[in-house]
Design an enzyme around this catalytic site. Structure first.
Site, mmCIF file in Angstrom:
data_model
loop_
_atom_site.group_PDB
_atom_site.id
_atom_site.type_symbol
_atom_site.label_atom_id
_atom_site.label_comp_id
_atom_site.label_asym_id
_atom_site.label_seq_id
_atom_site.Cartn_x
_atom_site.Cartn_y
_atom_site.Cartn_z
ATOM 1 N N SER A 43 7.733 73.581 -48.609
ATOM 2 C CA SER A 43 6.809 73.433 -47.465
ATOM 3 C C SER A 43 5.796 74.581 -47.468
ATOM 4 O O SER A 43 4.777 74.502 -46.779
ATOM 5 C CB SER A 43 7.576 73.413 -46.137
ATOM 6 O OG SER A 43 8.333 74.595 -45.983
ATOM 7 N N GLU A 185 16.962 64.981 -43.414
ATOM 8 C CA GLU A 185 15.720 65.179 -42.659
ATOM 9 C C GLU A 185 15.272 63.878 -42.006
ATOM 10 O O GLU A 185 15.183 62.837 -42.674
ATOM 11 C CB GLU A 185 14.636 65.716 -43.618
ATOM 12 C CG GLU A 185 13.298 65.957 -42.928
ATOM 13 C CD GLU A 185 12.330 66.809 -43.735
ATOM 14 O OE1 GLU A 185 12.695 67.327 -44.816
ATOM 15 O OE2 GLU A 185 11.180 66.956 -43.269
HETATM 16 O O1 KIV Z 1 10.464 72.752 -47.830
HETATM 17 C C1 KIV Z 1 11.097 72.917 -46.774
HETATM 18 O O2 KIV Z 1 10.784 73.751 -45.932
HETATM 19 C C2 KIV Z 1 12.247 72.043 -46.551
HETATM 20 C C3 KIV Z 1 12.848 71.998 -45.174
HETATM 21 C C4 KIV Z 1 11.965 71.232 -44.267
HETATM 22 C C5 KIV Z 1 14.222 71.459 -45.193
HETATM 23 O O3 KIV Z 1 12.672 71.373 -47.448
#
Ligand code: KIV
Length: 272
Positions: A43, A185
């Site tokens: 992310s 998720e």
């Molecule tokens: O990339 C990320 O931050 C994640 C979380 C949302 C679980 O995979």
């Protein structure tokens, strides 16, 4: 903190807390908060690098940010949170050898002790088993899997009986393949609860209700720093507004004659 601790937490009924970090400042804050696990999630592609999806994130970028996260910790190693690093798009989808090289590179050159990857397709399960045989712990990720955004979108998942049965089966396969935990998720709470009950390994939810063994959040969402947040990630702080007001105050103080009033939270637009 070791991956096996998390399985112990599940047995003890202790909720596991996972927060993302992307650099030294964020990791020192997350460490001080007492979170059990720091996830260097892909992310960061959106939160830090300004991309629209996680797909452009490269292995070099994940390594660069994971190293910064590791340098941010203040506690001695034995008291530091477990660091899990996302394997970025295309670092594990092209086969086992490439995945071992990618994951090995992350563990060899940073303080990460485990990797996370998305899905439970047969090819992915082979990759997971191989990584684990090579001594690389793996966290799974089911439900909304952002690397499949062009197939699934960012919508909630596991809404119909077929996809609910599939995620229940997939979660078992991940456990059988050796994952030490899985993230679920944006799925219904009832399905997350059923997954939690059927597995020995911890089920860490995000947008999956409270019937999980732990929760994971993108730190920038909790702090209210993100421009846009998913509906299930409620900010606990108006972080953007607080930062902007503090910076405005500083600008004002450096040039008191300049008209630059401190803005009120309610006046701030999200596209500020
Ligand atoms: O990339 C990320 O931050 C994640 C979380 C949302 C679980 O995979």
């Amino acid at each position: 903190m070791q991956t096996t601790e998390l399985v112990r937490f599940k047995k003890l009924g202790k909720q596991i807390t996972v927060l993302t970090a992307w650099d030294a400042i964020s990791s020192s804050i997350v460490e001080a908060s007492g979170a059990d696990v720091v996830l260097v999630g892909d992310s960061l592609g959106m939160v830090v690098l300004g991309h629209a999806t996680t797909l452009p994130v490269t292995l070099d970028q994940m390594l660069h940010h994971t190293q910064a996260v590791c340098r941010g910790f203040c506690n001695p190693l034995s008291k530091q949170p477990l660091v899990v690093c996302d394997l970025p798009f295309l670092s594990y989808q092209c086969g086992e050898d490439k995945a071992v090289e990618a994951a090995g590179n992350l563990l060899k050159n940073s303080c990460a002790s485990a990797v996370k990857l998305e899905g439970a397709e047969p090819e992915t399960l082979l990759v997971i088993k191989r990584l684990i045989r090579m001594g690389i712990p793996v966290m799974g990720h089911l439900g909304l899997t952002p690397q499949s955004v062009h197939q699934l979108g960012y919508k909630s998942q596991a809404k119909d009986p077929d996809s609910q049965n599939k995620i229940l089966r997939d979660s078992k396969m991940l456990q059988e393949s050796g994952c030490f935990a899985i993230v679920v998720e944006h799925i219904p709470e009832e399905i997350a609860g059923r997954i939690r009950k059927q597995l020995r390994i911890p089920v860490i939810g995000i947008g999956a209700g409270n019937d999980c063994d732990g929760q994971v959040r993108v730190t920038a969402d909790i702090l209210g720093l993100s421009h846009e947040q998913p509906p299930f990630a409620k900010p606990l702080l108006p972080g953007r507004e607080l930062c902007i007001n503090a910076l405005k105050k500083w600008i004002e103080s450096t040039n008191p004659s300049q008209e630059n009033p401190t803005i009120k939270t309610s006046e701030l637009k999200s596209d500020y």
